[in-house]
Design an enzyme around this catalytic site. Structure first.
Site, PDB file in Angstrom:
ATOM      1  N   GLN A  10      -4.643  -1.852   9.418  1.00 13.06           N
ATOM      2  CA  GLN A  10      -4.612  -3.188   8.811  1.00 13.06           C
ATOM      3  C   GLN A  10      -5.215  -4.207   9.772  1.00 13.06           C
ATOM      4  O   GLN A  10      -4.873  -4.241  10.956  1.00 13.06           O
ATOM      5  CB  GLN A  10      -3.153  -3.549   8.447  1.00 13.06           C
ATOM      6  N   LYS A  34       0.839  -1.197   0.000  1.00  8.78           N
ATOM      7  CA  LYS A  34       0.000   0.000   0.000  1.00  8.78           C
ATOM      8  C   LYS A  34       0.873   1.245   0.000  1.00  8.78           C
ATOM      9  O   LYS A  34       0.606   2.219  -0.709  1.00  8.78           O
ATOM     10  CB  LYS A  34      -0.954  -0.039   1.208  1.00  8.78           C
ATOM     11  N   ASP A  67     -11.255   2.423   4.164  1.00  9.31           N
ATOM     12  CA  ASP A  67     -11.655   1.018   4.088  1.00  9.31           C
ATOM     13  C   ASP A  67     -13.165   0.884   3.927  1.00  9.31           C
ATOM     14  O   ASP A  67     -13.650  -0.185   3.552  1.00  9.31           O
ATOM     15  CB  ASP A  67     -11.256   0.294   5.382  1.00  9.31           C
TER      16      ASP A  67
HETATM   17  N1  GUN Z   1      -6.928  -7.171   6.020  1.00 15.20           N
HETATM   18  C1  GUN Z   1      -7.272  -7.919   4.950  1.00 15.20           C
HETATM   19  N2  GUN Z   1      -7.937  -7.161   4.045  1.00 15.20           N
HETATM   20  C2  GUN Z   1      -8.019  -5.918   4.558  1.00 15.20           C
HETATM   21  C3  GUN Z   1      -8.587  -4.699   4.093  1.00 15.20           C
HETATM   22  O1  GUN Z   1      -9.173  -4.609   3.013  1.00 15.20           O
HETATM   23  N3  GUN Z   1      -8.453  -3.637   4.922  1.00 15.20           N
HETATM   24  C4  GUN Z   1      -7.839  -3.728   6.137  1.00 15.20           C
HETATM   25  N4  GUN Z   1      -7.776  -2.622   6.880  1.00 15.20           N
HETATM   26  N5  GUN Z   1      -7.307  -4.840   6.596  1.00 15.20           N
HETATM   27  C5  GUN Z   1      -7.400  -5.923   5.810  1.00 15.20           C
END
Ligand code: GUN
Length: 282
Positions: free
Chosen positions: A93, A49, A116
């Site tokens: 995350q 990211k 998100d």
């Molecule tokens: N862990 C796995 N997929 C995601 C996601 O799309 N966002 C976040 N914040 N954590 C994750």
């Protein structure tokens, strides 16, 4: 034999259009990504990211907290990011370590910075939406990436039967809503579903998001179906999806590889959400 839905390639165009749009901006969209603990998969995702932010010219901050961090430490970090004018998007995350309550953390993120789409304000807005892509709403990135991949096939979603395996808040439920808003007939399957194979065989669009390695076998797929693999598991140190790609590719019309399918689209949609968040804030 299927055509491959190459997420790496398809996400490039979206990233390029974002990079082009912000090229001359003096203030760049800013994304903060917070990771708590040492989960190797989370470390990989968070680094991807951050790298994607650099690629398109976003400002980014990565904050890593130790595994034994308290909930109040994390909430203090979120509060600081909520106040930071350079940050337009915040992502914590998941999963977070067990001493931290996930929903409390998600609720603490300023809903306007919730890239998100997991804050109740945003998930509520998505639920209340009626038809079409919910433009302007911060909606979850992986489901949005799935819709973009389906659109890439050129096959209309309207009237198709979409079957989703998995009912998570991250993927299963929101992807079901997006497909419903695109006028698909939607079935959500989960661990208690009876006759999973028979239900899957009815799918024109099959989204596997259960996190169970290679659970979708070729005999579960209707010839000509579009198959999207969202599951990620480790088997003997190798990353594998929910779909038995080598065999399902002989049955499906389009299929995502794993890795290189839905994952890169999630990241491109995260960048898109950060841009939307910035626009909403200004
Ligand atoms: N862990 C796995 N997929 C995601 C996601 O799309 N966002 C976040 N914040 N954590 C994750």
């Amino acid at each position: 034999m299927s055509q491959i839905l190459d997420g790496r390639q398809i996400s490039k165009a979206l990233k390029q259009s974002i990079a082009d749009e912000i090229r001359d901006w003096t203030v760049k969209p800013g994304l903060a990504v917070v990771r708590v603990g040492n989960d190797p998969a989370s470390e990989l995702y968070v680094n991807s990211k951050e790298k994607a932010c650099a690629e398109v010219g976003f400002y980014s901050r990565k904050i890593v907290l130790p595994e034994d961090s308290t909930q109040s430490t994390l909430l203090a970090v979120i509060d600081e990011l909520n106040q930071d004018a350079k940050i337009h998007g915040i992502l914590v995350q998941l999963p977070v370590p067990q001493q931290i309550d996930e929903q409390t953390v998600l609720n603490a993120i300023d809903s306007r910075k919730d890239v998100d789409g997991f804050h109740p304000m945003n998930s509520g807005a998505l639920l209340n939406h009626r038809r079409g892509m919910p433009e302007g709403i911060l909606s979850p990135c992986t489901p949005r990436g799935c819709l973009k991949l389906i659109e890439h096939t050129g096959i209309p979603i309207k009237g198709k039967h979409a079957v989703i395996i998995g009912r998570s808040n991250l993927v299963g439920k929101p992807v079901a809503l997006l497909l419903l808003y695109a006028d698909a007939t939607v079935t959500i399957c989960h661990r208690e579903t009876k006759n999973l194979k028979e239900v899957c065989l009815q799918a024109d669009i099959l989204v596997a998001a259960a996190g169970k390695a290679h659970m979708v076998t070729a005999d579960m797929v209707k010839p000509g179906a579009i198959v999207l693999d969202v599951g990620v598991s480790k088997v003997d140190g190798k990353t594998v999806g929910d779909v038995d790609f080598d065999n399902v590719k002989n049955v499906a019309s389009w299929i995502t590889p794993m890795p290189g399918g839905t994952g890169p689209m999630t990241i491109a949609c995260l960048l898109e959400n950060t841009l939307i968040a910035m626009k909403n804030q200004n």
